[in-house]
Motif scaffolding. Structure first.
Motif, PDB file in Angstrom:
ATOM      1  N   THR A  41     -13.567   6.221  -0.884  1.00  0.00           N
ATOM      2  CA  THR A  41     -13.388   5.594   0.428  1.00  0.00           C
ATOM      3  C   THR A  41     -13.738   4.120   0.345  1.00  0.00           C
ATOM      4  O   THR A  41     -14.805   3.749  -0.164  1.00  0.00           O
ATOM      5  CB  THR A  41     -14.272   6.265   1.492  1.00  0.00           C
ATOM      6  OG1 THR A  41     -14.027   7.681   1.496  1.00  0.00           O
ATOM      7  CG2 THR A  41     -13.950   5.716   2.876  1.00  0.00           C
ATOM      8  N   ALA A  46     -12.967   1.083   7.865  1.00  0.00           N
ATOM      9  CA  ALA A  46     -12.072   1.771   6.947  1.00  0.00           C
ATOM     10  C   ALA A  46     -10.913   0.828   6.630  1.00  0.00           C
ATOM     11  O   ALA A  46     -10.278   0.278   7.517  1.00  0.00           O
ATOM     12  CB  ALA A  46     -11.557   3.059   7.578  1.00  0.00           C
ATOM     13  N   GLU A  48      -7.335   0.318   5.224  1.00  0.00           N
ATOM     14  CA  GLU A  48      -6.050   0.955   4.927  1.00  0.00           C
ATOM     15  C   GLU A  48      -5.175  -0.006   4.120  1.00  0.00           C
ATOM     16  O   GLU A  48      -5.181  -1.206   4.341  1.00  0.00           O
ATOM     17  CB  GLU A  48      -5.353   1.332   6.230  1.00  0.00           C
ATOM     18  CG  GLU A  48      -3.984   1.952   6.056  1.00  0.00           C
ATOM     19  CD  GLU A  48      -3.277   2.158   7.383  1.00  0.00           C
ATOM     20  OE1 GLU A  48      -2.151   2.701   7.388  1.00  0.00           O
ATOM     21  OE2 GLU A  48      -3.844   1.757   8.431  1.00  0.00           O
ATOM     22  N   ASN A  49      -4.399   0.555   3.179  1.00  0.00           N
ATOM     23  CA  ASN A  49      -3.492  -0.222   2.329  1.00  0.00           C
ATOM     24  C   ASN A  49      -4.240  -1.176   1.405  1.00  0.00           C
ATOM     25  O   ASN A  49      -3.763  -2.278   1.104  1.00  0.00           O
ATOM     26  CB  ASN A  49      -2.466  -1.006   3.162  1.00  0.00           C
ATOM     27  CG  ASN A  49      -1.502  -0.098   3.893  1.00  0.00           C
ATOM     28  OD1 ASN A  49      -1.220   1.008   3.431  1.00  0.00           O
ATOM     29  ND2 ASN A  49      -1.005  -0.551   5.028  1.00  0.00           N
ATOM     30  N   THR A  73      -4.722   3.003  -0.178  1.00  0.00           N
ATOM     31  CA  THR A  73      -5.621   3.803   0.643  1.00  0.00           C
ATOM     32  C   THR A  73      -4.958   4.172   1.967  1.00  0.00           C
ATOM     33  O   THR A  73      -4.094   3.445   2.471  1.00  0.00           O
ATOM     34  CB  THR A  73      -6.919   3.035   0.927  1.00  0.00           C
ATOM     35  OG1 THR A  73      -6.594   1.758   1.496  1.00  0.00           O
ATOM     36  CG2 THR A  73      -7.725   2.816  -0.342  1.00  0.00           C
ATOM     37  N   ASP A  74      -5.373   5.304   2.543  1.00  0.00           N
ATOM     38  CA  ASP A  74      -4.780   5.761   3.800  1.00  0.00           C
ATOM     39  C   ASP A  74      -5.517   5.148   4.992  1.00  0.00           C
ATOM     40  O   ASP A  74      -6.365   4.266   4.835  1.00  0.00           O
ATOM     41  CB  ASP A  74      -4.764   7.288   3.873  1.00  0.00           C
ATOM     42  CG  ASP A  74      -6.169   7.907   3.863  1.00  0.00           C
ATOM     43  OD1 ASP A  74      -7.171   7.181   4.122  1.00  0.00           O
ATOM     44  OD2 ASP A  74      -6.280   9.119   3.615  1.00  0.00           O
ATOM     45  N   LYS A  75      -5.196   5.610   6.206  1.00  0.00           N
ATOM     46  CA  LYS A  75      -5.787   5.030   7.409  1.00  0.00           C
ATOM     47  C   LYS A  75      -7.301   5.170   7.458  1.00  0.00           C
ATOM     48  O   LYS A  75      -7.976   4.380   8.109  1.00  0.00           O
ATOM     49  CB  LYS A  75      -5.157   5.657   8.653  1.00  0.00           C
ATOM     50  CG  LYS A  75      -3.735   5.196   8.934  1.00  0.00           C
ATOM     51  CD  LYS A  75      -3.248   5.690  10.273  1.00  0.00           C
ATOM     52  CE  LYS A  75      -1.869   5.130  10.580  1.00  0.00           C
ATOM     53  NZ  LYS A  75      -1.363   5.556  11.914  1.00  0.00           N
ATOM     54  N   GLY A  77      -9.119   4.807   4.896  1.00  0.00           N
ATOM     55  CA  GLY A  77      -9.650   4.070   3.761  1.00  0.00           C
ATOM     56  C   GLY A  77      -9.840   4.925   2.528  1.00  0.00           C
ATOM     57  O   GLY A  77     -10.504   4.506   1.578  1.00  0.00           O
ATOM     58  N   LYS A  78      -9.231   6.107   2.512  1.00  0.00           N
ATOM     59  CA  LYS A  78      -9.444   7.062   1.414  1.00  0.00           C
ATOM     60  C   LYS A  78      -8.277   7.071   0.431  1.00  0.00           C
ATOM     61  O   LYS A  78      -7.131   6.778   0.785  1.00  0.00           O
ATOM     62  CB  LYS A  78      -9.658   8.466   1.966  1.00  0.00           C
ATOM     63  CG  LYS A  78     -10.898   8.592   2.852  1.00  0.00           C
ATOM     64  CD  LYS A  78     -11.106  10.016   3.336  1.00  0.00           C
ATOM     65  CE  LYS A  78     -12.327  10.118   4.251  1.00  0.00           C
ATOM     66  NZ  LYS A  78     -13.578   9.759   3.555  1.00  0.00           N
ATOM     67  N   THR A  99      -3.558  -5.282   4.015  1.00  0.00           N
ATOM     68  CA  THR A  99      -4.656  -4.344   4.255  1.00  0.00           C
ATOM     69  C   THR A  99      -5.088  -4.405   5.713  1.00  0.00           C
ATOM     70  O   THR A  99      -5.232  -5.484   6.285  1.00  0.00           O
ATOM     71  CB  THR A  99      -5.847  -4.675   3.339  1.00  0.00           C
ATOM     72  OG1 THR A  99      -5.407  -4.677   1.982  1.00  0.00           O
ATOM     73  CG2 THR A  99      -6.951  -3.642   3.508  1.00  0.00           C
ATOM     74  N   LYS A 100      -5.310  -3.252   6.307  1.00  0.00           N
ATOM     75  CA  LYS A 100      -5.694  -3.149   7.714  1.00  0.00           C
ATOM     76  C   LYS A 100      -7.129  -2.635   7.807  1.00  0.00           C
ATOM     77  O   LYS A 100      -7.467  -1.614   7.230  1.00  0.00           O
ATOM     78  CB  LYS A 100      -4.726  -2.194   8.427  1.00  0.00           C
ATOM     79  CG  LYS A 100      -4.954  -1.992   9.905  1.00  0.00           C
ATOM     80  CD  LYS A 100      -4.387  -3.127  10.710  1.00  0.00           C
ATOM     81  CE  LYS A 100      -4.575  -2.884  12.205  1.00  0.00           C
ATOM     82  NZ  LYS A 100      -3.818  -1.715  12.707  1.00  0.00           N
ATOM     83  N   SER A 102     -10.021  -1.060  10.089  1.00  0.00           N
ATOM     84  CA  SER A 102     -10.113  -0.280  11.327  1.00  0.00           C
ATOM     85  C   SER A 102     -10.921  -0.988  12.398  1.00  0.00           C
ATOM     86  O   SER A 102     -10.859  -0.623  13.575  1.00  0.00           O
ATOM     87  CB  SER A 102     -10.727   1.100  11.044  1.00  0.00           C
ATOM     88  OG  SER A 102     -12.059   0.971  10.558  1.00  0.00           O
TER      89      SER A 102
END
Length: 567
Positions: A41, A46, A48-49, A73-75, A77-78, A99-100, A102
């Motif tokens: 993670t 978190a 993402e991307n 990484t997914d939404k 953060g994994k 990268t996003k 959260s």
């Protein structure tokens, strides 16, 4: 290597070409064995991307000898990594504009990297500091009064740790070791957190980060987590950056009375109308009495400044600047000083069009100490001008010299923060006014233009390139790639189609030729006889913000292409 946009169709149509089958020439695809994995993670919030690099050579940087995973990484953060990969330190590459976080609703505005040691399950600013300077991490734990192991975990148990983590990342860069140089600034942030805790106001920082301003002081910066929180209860003033569009519509205003209704004013006529917010893509949709709708996508969002783009079919996609503390019609400049400019470079987001067709652009303005001015277009080194500048009565005057002579621009400052200035520019040679936005960090206008490119399929950042890493996984005969939007077309590449050559484990291309979506990629060697061509794939990958995710041919099926290849 850059690619001419005119060859986009054939280039993309060929990169993911040739279907998966075995070397016997059949179209069947072998089943790859299941590889045991470990969940990692990536956290600030978190992330993402984010891209994960396996640090195979243990040098705390991602280089060509390391392995870059093809998935992001997914939404939450994994990401799943193989147990073999988890035996090495893992580097998370946070990509500006892609990268996003959260914690916020728009992509991160600058790139940086974080690392975690082998066998660990999270990657955070604290795992990065532990890797680079363990003693500094111990001091932070003592200062915050937090167990060091809690700092190295998922941060869910400590609000102070979460606030500090999100406040550390603006100070981090792609050079992982740089974090060790920021200890004094981290201590300034910690002091601000302790001050809030002592005043029983710590909860007010839960939706904020603490930044270090240009004076070295800690400053609370609210996070933009919810569009309604930014809009509702405020009147926003709007104007197009495109001069022709601005002359037509003038300054507009929208009073967001609640979460569903707004009061819209144009040409001194006011209309009440409903609106909706699309949280997934940051769109605001207004609905008129006749049922027509007007959509604007928000590309940059802060407390007092928004940059949007019109997103109506068959209409101009011009950039729109929004301000809230000052009416864009004002003739009175905010206070400005020479110190805000001298010795600094500001990046202007503007529209360089001569008509109503939007042509957003970025120009850098270097305000030299001797009063001279150097203006360049960051993505066109041949487009550079000289001139001069001065501040007088809160007005910024710039003089630009080009082949046609000397041009004087008068600029008043309408909205400003430590990060940006909204300017209203007049020039006796031209009618009306021009609006532009100056940013102190090039990443912000670049991110805005990348999003605009994806929205419109235009190319506003000429010459800007990005890189995709390619792991041929021992298939050294792979020297080129071909791409297509559909797997069916990928199976029948045109032998005359241009291809992308792999150099040093990478392919480089213009960041505007790929529209976002899913593609299919094939790797092959075109130097082999056309009747006996071996290829690998297809790999199914995503394109996000114009970037093809990294490619890994480790488990790619082998294709034996015969004379029927091009039939």
């Amino acid at each position: 290597m850059q690619f001419n946009k005119s060859i986009l169709a054939t280039t993309l149509l060929s990169i993911f070409a040739l279907s998966g089958c075995n070397s016997g020439g059949s179209d069947s695809t072998s089943t790859s064995p299941v590889v045991p994995t470990k969940t990692i993670t990536v956290i600030d919030g978190a992330l993402e991307n984010a891209q994960i690099c396996v640090d195979l050579n243990d040098n705390n940087q991602c280089d060509k000898s390391d392995k870059v995973l093809p998935q992001l990484t997914d939404k939450a953060g994994k990401i799943e990594v193989s147990l073999d990969d988890a035996k090495h330190a893992l580097i998370a590459q946070i990509i500006a504009g892609t990268t996003k976080d959260s914690d916020e609703i728009t992509p991160v505005s600058h790139s940086y990297s974080m690392i975690t040691d082998a066998g660990k399950a999270v990657i955070t600013p604290f795992t990065t500091l532990a890797n680079v300077d363990p003693q500094a991490l111990s001091e932070i734990a003592d200062n915050l009064g937090i167990n060091q192991q809690a700092l190295l975990g998922d941060l869910s148990t400590s609000s102070k740790a979460r606030i500090l983590a999100r406040s550390m990342t603006p100070l981090m860069t792609d050079d992982i070791k740089n974090i060790a140089q920021q200890k004094a600034k981290f201590k300034t942030v910690i002091n601000k957190i302790e001050e809030a805790e002592n005043n029983d106001t710590l909860s007010q920082l839960e939706n904020s980060r603490i930044i270090i301003n240009e004076n070295g002081k800690a400053e609370i910066q609210p996070l933009v987590k919810n569009m309604a929180d930014v809009l509702v209860g405020k009147t926003w003033f709007m104007a197009s950056l495109n001069n022709a569009q601005n002359q037509h519509s003038g300054v507009l205003s929208a009073n967001f009375k609640d979460k569903n209704n707004l009061e819209f004013t144009e040409h001194n006529e006011t209309e009440n109308m409903p609106y909706t917010i699309n949280k997934e893509n940051n769109n605001i949709v207004r609905t008129f009495d006749d049922g027509d709708t007007d959509t604007q996508k928000l590309l940059y969002i802060s407390k007092n400044l928004i940059i949007g783009a019109m997103n109506n079919i068959d209409e101009a996609h011009d950039l729109i600047v929004w301000t809230t503390t000052n009416n864009l019609d004002t003739q009175q400049s905010l206070p400005v000083t020479t110190e805000q400019f001298v010795g600094k470079t500001w990046y202007m987001l503007t529209d360089d069009s001569d008509d109503s067709t939007a042509k957003p652009a970025i120009f850098s303005y270097s305000f030299n100490k001797n009063g001279s001015l150097t203006t360049t277009e960051p993505f066109d080194s041949t487009n550079s001008f000289t001139g001069s500048w001065l501040i007088n009565n809160n007005e910024l005057t710039t003089i630009i010299n080009d082949d046609e002579g000397s041009h004087t621009f008068k600029n008043i400052i309408i909205e400003q923060s430590s990060d940006y200035m909204v300017i209203k520019e007049t020039n006796p040679e031209y009618s009306g006014v021009n609006y532009s936005v100056l940013f102190n960090d090039k990443a912000n206008p670049v991110n805005i233009l990348k999003q605009w490119d994806n929205l419109t399929n235009h190319t506003s950042i000429a010459g800007s390139t990005i890189t995709t890493n390619v792991n041929v996984a021992g298939h050294n005969d792979i020297t080129e790639l071909s791409i297509d939007k559909t797997e069916a077309e990928a199976k029948k590449p045109d032998s005359d189609s241009p291809t992308i050559t792999i150099k040093n484990g990478k392919v480089t291309y213009s960041d505007s030729i790929f529209t976002d979506g899913t593609y299919y990629v094939m790797g092959y060697n075109p130097n082999q006889n056309g009747h006996d061509l071996y290829a690998y794939g297809p790999l199914k990958v995503s394109v996000i913000n114009g970037r093809v995710q990294d490619l890994d041919f480790t488990n790619a099926p082998i294709v034996h292409a015969t004379s029927d290849f091009n039939n």
